[in-house]
Motif scaffolding. Sequence first.
Motif, PDB file in Angstrom:
ATOM      1  N   PRO A   3      30.085  52.284   2.107  1.00  0.00           N
ATOM      2  CA  PRO A   3      30.022  52.562   1.084  1.00  0.00           C
ATOM      3  C   PRO A   3      30.409  52.719  -0.083  1.00  0.00           C
ATOM      4  N   SER A   7      29.974  51.082  -3.599  1.00  0.00           N
ATOM      5  CA  SER A   7      30.687  52.234  -4.212  1.00  0.00           C
ATOM      6  C   SER A   7      31.806  51.269  -5.834  1.00  0.00           C
ATOM      7  N   THR A 126      27.257  58.177  -7.318  1.00  0.00           N
ATOM      8  CA  THR A 126      26.632  57.453  -6.231  1.00  0.00           C
ATOM      9  C   THR A 126      28.125  57.891  -6.508  1.00  0.00           C
ATOM     10  N   TYR A 130      31.391  59.365  -4.441  1.00  0.00           N
ATOM     11  CA  TYR A 130      31.598  58.926  -2.533  1.00  0.00           C
ATOM     12  C   TYR A 130      33.155  58.866  -3.303  1.00  0.00           C
ATOM     13  N   SER A 134      36.021  60.905  -1.382  1.00  0.00           N
ATOM     14  CA  SER A 134      36.562  60.017  -0.330  1.00  0.00           C
ATOM     15  C   SER A 134      37.706  59.968   0.008  1.00  0.00           C
ATOM     16  N   PRO A 195      29.811  59.391   1.955  1.00  0.00           N
ATOM     17  CA  PRO A 195      30.366  60.896   2.092  1.00  0.00           C
ATOM     18  C   PRO A 195      29.681  61.942   2.236  1.00  0.00           C
ATOM     19  N   ASN A 196      29.034  62.248   2.990  1.00  0.00           N
ATOM     20  CA  ASN A 196      28.186  63.937   2.858  1.00  0.00           C
ATOM     21  C   ASN A 196      28.688  64.789   4.592  1.00  0.00           C
TER      22      ASN A 196
END
Length: 288
Positions: A3, A7, A126, A130, A134, A195-196
């Motif tokens: 990710p 990103s 997105t 993130y 983060s 980062p869900n």
Amino acid sequence: MSPLFNSSIAIIFLICGIAATFIMLELRGAPKDRSINATLIKLHKIFGWIFMGIFLLLLIVMIIKVSGYKEEISSRISFHIVLSLALIPLLGIKIIIARRYPRLSQYLIAFGPIALAFAVALTGLTAGYYFMHSSDIKYVSLTGSDSKILDENLGRQVVNQRCNKCHTLERVYRAVKSEEGWTSTINRMASLDAPNISSFDIKQSIHFLANRQKMLKGKDESQLNKAFGKTIMETKCTSCHSLERIVQAKKGKEKWESTVKRMIKYSGNPEYLTKKAKGELIEYLINK
Ligand code: HEC
Ligand code: HEC
């Protein structure tokens, strides 16, 4: 791709979009002398092609990711998909006009800001999301002071909501692991889905899953340890051959130790099993 990598690329995508758009505004709105204009056109094209290249790359990554989802996708992701798909004809028509229809070129100037608006919304959804979250992404394990926040019902909710996106919940509920085992698995899942799954969610899920098993097995410690070993076998030992091969083998402690050592060597990864996991596995294999 991680990710963080995605990103960062998305941010470069946005910067190229902004550069290409403002260079074009400068060219059309306040033309300079010929040589500066020629350089600006070149720069516009370079930024434009990088923008397109990254867009196509991220589009492919998105399609691969979405095709793997098992469940209903979140509204953030669906909006992301809509914006990405809408950008395809927008950019396609812009390129066709620029290359084939010179008489329509006066309309081109409108495409830049519109495409940029899409790109800002896409990147915000997105990469923006993130980077905002983060700081939540780190290896999380339970500590003594967490007992105040831990709640089994909340943990069950988190697991049922967060853990069925990429595989069924059966996979989660069938696995029997120690707290250490769950800590490592759930952290791995959280990094796959960053980062869900937040630190808070990770703690609640470890607590719920580790405790649930203690209750399932009552107070019988040895049964539980056996189940830990079985899960380790089912998750770690099936990539190269069937389980049958292992189930059929009857060996004592020393023989199993040397077999497992050999398997770890085959896997090419000295950290294939932690010391604790190896102990639990061998204990299971001897008494299975
Ligand atoms: C982003 C997708 C994704 C999400 C979300 C996800 N998983 Fe997974 N899970 C995977 C993949 C991919 C595998 C198989 C590869 C592996 O084990 O790393 C897997 C494998 C597993 C396994 C079997 C392997 C093992 O080590 O035991 C368990 C158990 C598991 N997941 C539990 C969970 C739990 C609990 C959650 C929620 C906290 C969760 N997963 C959320 C992608 C995901
Ligand atoms: C990276 C691939 C790989 C993984 C992972 C793997 N094995 Fe194997 N396994 C092999 C190969 C190759 C053989 C056949 C050659 C041999 O026996 O050395 C084998 C054979 C076996 C055998 C039959 C031979 C014997 O000595 O009885 C057993 C039992 C076995 N594996 C157990 C396991 C266990 C337990 C695990 C999980 C810790 C595991 N394997 C993981 C590759 C693997």
